[in-house]
Every structure is written in structure tokens, then in C-alpha cells.
Design an enzyme around this catalytic site. Structure first.
Site, PDB file in Angstrom:
ATOM      1  N   GLY A 102       0.794  -1.119  -0.066  1.00  0.00           N
ATOM      2  CA  GLY A 102       0.383  -0.032   0.409  1.00  0.00           C
ATOM      3  C   GLY A 102       1.062   0.851   0.194  1.00  0.00           C
ATOM      4  O   GLY A 102       2.334   0.892   0.698  1.00  0.00           O
ATOM      5  N   GLN A 132       3.062  10.549   1.104  1.00  0.00           N
ATOM      6  CA  GLN A 132       4.356   9.065   1.056  1.00  0.00           C
ATOM      7  C   GLN A 132       5.024   9.265   0.123  1.00  0.00           C
ATOM      8  O   GLN A 132       6.271   9.553   0.010  1.00  0.00           O
ATOM      9  CB  GLN A 132       3.328   7.559   1.381  1.00  0.00           C
ATOM     10  CG  GLN A 132       3.377   7.428   2.634  1.00  0.00           C
ATOM     11  CD  GLN A 132       3.559   5.646   2.727  1.00  0.00           C
ATOM     12  OE1 GLN A 132       1.982   5.260   2.414  1.00  0.00           O
ATOM     13  NE2 GLN A 132       4.246   5.065   3.553  1.00  0.00           N
ATOM     14  N   CYS A 167       5.386   0.236   7.160  1.00  0.00           N
ATOM     15  CA  CYS A 167       5.268   1.244   6.537  1.00  0.00           C
ATOM     16  C   CYS A 167       6.373   1.221   5.699  1.00  0.00           C
ATOM     17  O   CYS A 167       7.606   1.559   6.449  1.00  0.00           O
ATOM     18  CB  CYS A 167       4.850   1.868   7.034  1.00  0.00           C
ATOM     19  SG  CYS A 167       4.434   3.915   6.546  1.00  0.00           S
ATOM     20  N   LEU A 168       6.017   1.970   4.507  1.00  0.00           N
ATOM     21  CA  LEU A 168       7.501   2.322   3.690  1.00  0.00           C
ATOM     22  C   LEU A 168       7.484   3.342   4.063  1.00  0.00           C
ATOM     23  O   LEU A 168       9.432   4.022   3.551  1.00  0.00           O
ATOM     24  CB  LEU A 168       7.201   2.437   1.794  1.00  0.00           C
ATOM     25  CG  LEU A 168       5.968   0.703   1.701  1.00  0.00           C
ATOM     26  CD1 LEU A 168       5.959   1.005  -0.108  1.00  0.00           C
ATOM     27  CD2 LEU A 168       7.572  -0.386   1.556  1.00  0.00           C
ATOM     28  N   HIS A 194      -4.412   1.984   7.281  1.00  0.00           N
ATOM     29  CA  HIS A 194      -3.020   2.278   7.663  1.00  0.00           C
ATOM     30  C   HIS A 194      -3.064   3.303   6.599  1.00  0.00           C
ATOM     31  O   HIS A 194      -2.389   3.595   6.594  1.00  0.00           O
ATOM     32  CB  HIS A 194      -2.843   1.476   7.276  1.00  0.00           C
ATOM     33  CG  HIS A 194      -0.909   1.289   7.272  1.00  0.00           C
ATOM     34  ND1 HIS A 194       0.221   1.043   8.421  1.00  0.00           N
ATOM     35  CD2 HIS A 194      -0.128   2.416   6.617  1.00  0.00           C
ATOM     36  CE1 HIS A 194       1.357   1.599   7.908  1.00  0.00           C
ATOM     37  NE2 HIS A 194       0.839   2.097   6.927  1.00  0.00           N
ATOM     38  N   GLU A 195      -3.689   3.097   5.631  1.00  0.00           N
ATOM     39  CA  GLU A 195      -3.732   4.230   3.861  1.00  0.00           C
ATOM     40  C   GLU A 195      -4.327   5.390   4.725  1.00  0.00           C
ATOM     41  O   GLU A 195      -3.657   6.339   4.277  1.00  0.00           O
ATOM     42  CB  GLU A 195      -4.327   3.266   2.814  1.00  0.00           C
ATOM     43  CG  GLU A 195      -2.511   2.576   2.186  1.00  0.00           C
ATOM     44  CD  GLU A 195      -1.772   2.619   2.396  1.00  0.00           C
ATOM     45  OE1 GLU A 195      -1.263   3.589   2.385  1.00  0.00           O
ATOM     46  OE2 GLU A 195      -0.875   1.439   3.022  1.00  0.00           O
ATOM     47  N   HIS A 209      -2.775   7.653   7.201  1.00  0.00           N
ATOM     48  CA  HIS A 209      -1.396   8.456   6.069  1.00  0.00           C
ATOM     49  C   HIS A 209      -2.079   9.806   5.393  1.00  0.00           C
ATOM     50  O   HIS A 209      -1.673  10.631   5.664  1.00  0.00           O
ATOM     51  CB  HIS A 209      -0.711   8.482   4.940  1.00  0.00           C
ATOM     52  CG  HIS A 209      -0.113   7.080   5.616  1.00  0.00           C
ATOM     53  ND1 HIS A 209       0.844   7.494   5.715  1.00  0.00           N
ATOM     54  CD2 HIS A 209       0.520   5.614   4.808  1.00  0.00           C
ATOM     55  CE1 HIS A 209       1.858   6.225   6.227  1.00  0.00           C
ATOM     56  NE2 HIS A 209       1.805   5.161   5.862  1.00  0.00           N
TER      57      HIS A 209
HETATM   58 ZN    ZN Z   1       2.588   3.571   6.103  1.00  0.00          ZN
END
Ligand code: ZN
Length: 152
Positions: free
Chosen positions: A45, A50, A93-94, A135-136, A139
Site C-alpha cells: 500500500g 508518502q 510502513c514504507l 493504515h493508508e 496517512h
Molecule cells: Zn504507511
């Protein structure tokens, strides 16, 4: 199509609330680049902030690492309902590489969103998909996994 640099915590852009997308056509290139970036990372995701775009939009694919691709784009997503039952889970998380954070979330959610073709969709999600969407979605409101930890 391009792989974009991923914004890493504690960059202040990860703590800001994103603005609604007003034109689906205007984000077509961004969506393609976000999928390239997510698959290259590799991740399941990726939200627009991000990659430094402060817009309410994320891409996800919860199955590609196990085999078949199932790409989903959610533009201006809204939670219509959330299950009262919650469950803990470890989330990566990236933007916070190498750190897994335990986060307790509703086990199922109902989401309305606009697709990349401008259609309004509504669907129920559970399991890993429900966790990934939440989660997304976080953000888009300037919330990362670390914000779910107790103050100490
Ligand atoms: Zn994340």
C-alpha cells in the site's frame, strides 16, 4: 511511469492532513507512478503523501506478493461504518522502514471511494485488506503507525 522517492518519517509532510482530489483526470499519472513506486519498494500500500503529494488518494495491492495482482485505487475514501470488534496486528510502513508497530483496529470496515475512472464505489472489507485500508487512510489524515503507540 516512474518510481518516485518515498518520504520517510519524521518528514513533516507525513503529519499533515491531505486535501480532497478535485479532478480524477489530474491524478492519472500520479496513480501510475504510485503503483510503480509501491511494487518497486516492495509494498502492499502507498498513500499520496508518502510521495509528497498532499492529496486524499492511495493505492494498494494486498495479494501480489503471494501471486496474482489485485490493484486498487481509492480516491477521497470515506469510512461509512466500522466493526465494533477490534484486533491487534503488526504493521510496517514504507515511510518507516524496518519498524513493525502493533496497532489495534476494527476488523472490518465499509468504505466509499472514487475509482481512477471517476466511479463511486462502496464495499465491505475485512482481514488484511481492512487493516491495509485503515493504515493508508491514516496517512491521508497525517497519522502514522507510531502515532498509535502509547505516549511512553
Ligand atoms: Zn504507511
Amino acid at each position: 511511469m516512474a518510481v518516485l522517492p518515498i518520504v520517510k518519517w519524521p518528514d513533516p509532510r507525513l503529519s499533515r492532513k491531505c486535501a480532497p482530489v478535485t479532478s480524477v483526470a489530474s491524478v492519472a499519472t500520479l496513480i501510475g507512478d504510485m503503483f510503480d513506486t509501491m511494487y518497486a519498494a516492495p509494498g502492499r500500500g502507498l498513500a499520496a503523501p508518502q510521495v509528497g503529494q498532499m492529496l486524499r488518494l492511495f493505492v494498494m495491492d494486498c495479494t501480489w506478493k503471494e501471486g496474482a495482482k489485485s490493484p486498487v485505487v481509492m480516491i477521497n475514501p470515506v469510512f461509512m461504518a466500522a466493526d465494533s470488534a477490534t484486533a491487534p496486528g503488526e504493521e510496517g510502513c514504507l515511510s518507516i522502514p524496518g519498524i513493525l508497530v502493533p496497532v489495534t483496529r476494527p476488523v472490518a470496515v465499509t468504505v466509499q471511494w472514487t475509482s481512477e475512472t471517476g466511479e463511486i464505489h462502496m464495499n465491505d472489507f475485512d482481514g488484511f485488506e481492512a487493516r491495509c485500508i485503515q493504515h493508508e487512510f491514516d496517512h491521508l489524515n497525517g497519522v502514522v503507525t507510531l502515532d498509535h503507540l502509547p505516549p511512553e
